[in-house]
Every structure is written in structure tokens, then in C-alpha cells.
Design a protein around this motif. Structure first.
Motif, PDB file in Angstrom:
ATOM      1  N   VAL A 154       0.865  -1.171   0.000  1.00 15.47           N
ATOM      2  CA  VAL A 154       0.000   0.000   0.000  1.00 15.47           C
ATOM      3  C   VAL A 154       0.907   1.227   0.000  1.00 15.47           C
ATOM      4  O   VAL A 154       1.675   1.442   0.937  1.00 15.47           O
ATOM      5  N   ASP A 155       0.846   1.991  -1.065  1.00 18.80           N
ATOM      6  CA  ASP A 155       1.687   3.178  -1.219  1.00 18.80           C
ATOM      7  C   ASP A 155       0.867   4.395  -0.805  1.00 18.80           C
ATOM      8  O   ASP A 155       0.098   4.940  -1.596  1.00 18.80           O
ATOM      9  N   TYR A 156       1.033   4.803   0.453  1.00 19.19           N
ATOM     10  CA  TYR A 156       0.240   5.913   0.979  1.00 19.19           C
ATOM     11  C   TYR A 156       0.669   7.252   0.383  1.00 19.19           C
ATOM     12  O   TYR A 156      -0.134   8.178   0.293  1.00 19.19           O
ATOM     13  N   LYS A 157       1.911   7.348  -0.046  1.00 24.71           N
ATOM     14  CA  LYS A 157       2.374   8.596  -0.650  1.00 24.71           C
ATOM     15  C   LYS A 157       1.755   8.804  -2.032  1.00 24.71           C
ATOM     16  O   LYS A 157       1.458   9.931  -2.420  1.00 24.71           O
ATOM     17  N   ARG A 158       1.574   7.706  -2.771  1.00 26.62           N
ATOM     18  CA  ARG A 158       1.019   7.804  -4.122  1.00 26.62           C
ATOM     19  C   ARG A 158      -0.461   7.428  -4.172  1.00 26.62           C
ATOM     20  O   ARG A 158      -1.031   7.330  -5.253  1.00 26.62           O
ATOM     21  N   SER A 159      -1.061   7.185  -3.011  1.00 32.66           N
ATOM     22  CA  SER A 159      -2.495   6.834  -2.934  1.00 32.66           C
ATOM     23  C   SER A 159      -2.814   5.648  -3.833  1.00 32.66           C
ATOM     24  O   SER A 159      -3.703   5.692  -4.678  1.00 32.66           O
ATOM     25  N   ARG A 160      -2.074   4.545  -3.598  1.00 32.44           N
ATOM     26  CA  ARG A 160      -2.201   3.389  -4.486  1.00 32.44           C
ATOM     27  C   ARG A 160      -2.108   2.093  -3.675  1.00 32.44           C
ATOM     28  O   ARG A 160      -1.325   2.000  -2.730  1.00 32.44           O
ATOM     29  N   ILE A 161      -2.930   1.106  -4.043  1.00 36.38           N
ATOM     30  CA  ILE A 161      -2.910  -0.211  -3.410  1.00 36.38           C
ATOM     31  C   ILE A 161      -2.636  -1.261  -4.479  1.00 36.38           C
ATOM     32  O   ILE A 161      -3.315  -1.300  -5.507  1.00 36.38           O
ATOM     33  N   MET A 162      -1.604  -2.094  -4.251  1.00 32.31           N
ATOM     34  CA  MET A 162      -1.297  -3.172  -5.185  1.00 32.31           C
ATOM     35  C   MET A 162      -2.085  -4.422  -4.790  1.00 32.31           C
ATOM     36  O   MET A 162      -2.196  -4.760  -3.615  1.00 32.31           O
ATOM     37  N   VAL A 163      -2.612  -5.113  -5.795  1.00 33.44           N
ATOM     38  CA  VAL A 163      -3.376  -6.340  -5.573  1.00 33.44           C
ATOM     39  C   VAL A 163      -2.668  -7.485  -6.279  1.00 33.44           C
ATOM     40  O   VAL A 163      -2.294  -7.366  -7.453  1.00 33.44           O
ATOM     41  N   ASN A 164      -2.461  -8.586  -5.569  1.00 39.57           N
ATOM     42  CA  ASN A 164      -1.737  -9.735  -6.130  1.00 39.57           C
ATOM     43  C   ASN A 164      -2.657 -10.627  -6.968  1.00 39.57           C
ATOM     44  O   ASN A 164      -2.751 -11.839  -6.751  1.00 39.57           O
ATOM     45  N   LEU A 165      -3.334 -10.017  -7.929  1.00 36.44           N
ATOM     46  CA  LEU A 165      -4.240 -10.723  -8.826  1.00 36.44           C
ATOM     47  C   LEU A 165      -4.085 -10.150 -10.227  1.00 36.44           C
ATOM     48  O   LEU A 165      -3.707  -8.977 -10.387  1.00 36.44           O
TER      49      LEU A 165
END
Length: 247
Positions: free
Chosen positions: A201-212
Motif C-alpha cells: 500500500v503506497d500511501y504517498k502515491r495513494s495506491r494499493i497493489m493487488v496480487n491478482l
């Protein structure tokens, strides 16, 4: 007992001796993804005050009355340590908070709530058995409102944005992300992805990675916010992704 945070937001908070305002937000721990506090909007009662309510003193959340019971008096809440609304919640503040309410603290154990899986079990312990010290490391508490709208990144492409969080109302653990695919799929739909299936979860870039993969998500069962997230829906979801059940 799985509940939408977006739905609960706005519920009236009822203390032992009257209403104190409404549920404005939730603060969750960004490592364990467990909701640690309700942020109360105290409206005209305590204007300008940011008040935190621990799940240890929270009762039922009634969908019919849109009320949450809080096992504290208004005077207890009014006398709680003041909190700077513009500053993050520090461990030092949490120590002062737990001392004020004579609550055991939740950190330091191997389970979600100290040595317990549920906040109401931890609440039964004497606060004296959990003596927090000033040397406890800071945690990072995040606002559910803050992460709403975060971009969701699958293994191969962007797939939408975070629309909601689904929480287990017994353990206060966040179980699912609700992903809105409207800015990715022509036939937009909302889907559920278990928190365990996410990555960074990249809080600086407002992004969540999903392993799918994006195709997996594209064909996944559709989530209807008007319907409850029950075991039947969870079983269909986990079977689709071929994942072992958590229950």
C-alpha cells in the motif's frame, strides 16, 4: 457480522446517558488492518473536538435505527484527553487515552487485540495488567476516509479505485476492499478483494497493489452493496479465486 464502513458512517453514537454525535470516520492500523477507533463528530455537543471511541466500549450497530451503542458516559467522553484534530494519533496519546478510561491497551500481544481476537474480550481484562510505557513504538493509524478513492493496481494494469472497506464487526478486522471498476471496465461493476490478497500500500502515491491479474478481477463475482456480505457470498468468492477459506 461483516459490515460496510461506508454504510456505518453517519450512524448516531449513543452513550449511556444520551447521544454524543455521529460516526464520522474510522482509524485503522496500517500493518494489521484492524480498526482501532471510531472518530466521532460531536456536532453541537462538543464543537471543534475530535473524539475517539474504542471498539472495546462499542456495542451493537443497529441497521434499523442507525445507532451504535457506546458504553461510556458523556462526562467520561468530555473529560477525555484533548486531541489535535490536525495531528496524527500518536502512541503517547493512546497511552493517555487508555489511562483515562482505565482500558487495557491493544498492542504488544500476538493476537489482533493483545492476547485476544476480539476487543470485547480484551476489555474484560484489568487495565493494570497492561501497563503501557512511553517506550512503546508508534503505530500508524490511517483514516478510512483518507484511503477511499485510492487507485487499485493489479499485477498487470490499473483496475479501478477503492470504494469501501468491509469490516468484521466482532474482531474489527478489515476483511475486504470494495473495488469500483468504473474507470477501467466499460460495463462497470464493484468487486470484493480480500485484504490478504493485496500487496504494497503506497500511501504517498495513494495506491494499493493487488496480487491478482486484471482478467481474474474482471470476471470475478459482482458485489451488490445493497446485499449483505455473508458466508455464502464469501464461499463463492474464495472458490472463484481458488483460495483457502479463512474461517
Amino acid at each position: 457480522m461483516l459490515r460496510s464502513l461506508k454504510d456505518i458512517r453517519g450512524y448516531i453514537l449513543s452513550a449511556l446517558d444520551g447521544e454524543i454525535g455521529c460516526c464520522k470516520d474510522f482509524l485503522f492500523e496500517d500493518r494489521a488492518w484492524v480498526v482501532r477507533y471510531i472518530v466521532a463528530d460531536t456536532l453541537k455537543w462538543l464543537p471543534g473536538r475530535k473524539v475517539l471511541i474504542s471498539p472495546m466500549v462499542v456495542g451493537d450497530a443497529s441497521a434499523s435505527t442507525r445507532q451504535i451503542k457506546v458504553g461510556l458516559t458523556k462526562e467520561q467522553i468530555k473529560a477525555s484527553p484533548p486531541l489535535d484534530s490536525a495531528a496524527p494519533v500518536s502512541r503517547q496519546y493512546e497511552i493517555a487515552y487508555s489511562r483515562h478510561y482505565a482500558m487495557p491497551h491493544y498492542w504488544g500481544g500476538s493476537a489482533k487485540w493483545g492476547s485476544h481476537a476480539y476487543p470485547h474480550l480484551l476489555a474484560k481484562e484489568a487495565a493494570a495488567t497492561h501497563l503501557p510505557t512511553e517506550t512503546d513504538a508508534d503505530c500508524n493509524l490511517r483514516s478510512a476516509r483518507e484511503v477511499s478513492g485510492y487507485r487499485i493496481q493489479a499485477k498487470d494494469t490499473k483496475i479501478g479505485h477503492l470504494d469501501d472497506l468491509i469490516m468484521d464487526y466482532l474482531s474489527w478486522t478489515i476483511r475486504y476492499l470494495v473495488i469500483d471498476t468504473s474507470n477501467w471496465l466499460p460495463a462497470a461493476k464493484k468487486v470484493l478483494v480480500a485484504w490478504d490478497w493485496t500487496g504494497l500500500v503506497d500511501y504517498k502515491r495513494s495506491r494499493i497493489m493487488v496480487n491478482l491479474d486484471s482478467n481474474q478481477i474482471k470476471e470475478s463475482p459482482e458485489y451488490d452493496p445493497r446485499k449483505p456480505v455473508n458466508r455464502e457470498l464469501e464461499t463463492v468468492l474464495y472458490d472463484y479465486y481458488g483460495r483457502p477459506y479463512y474461517w
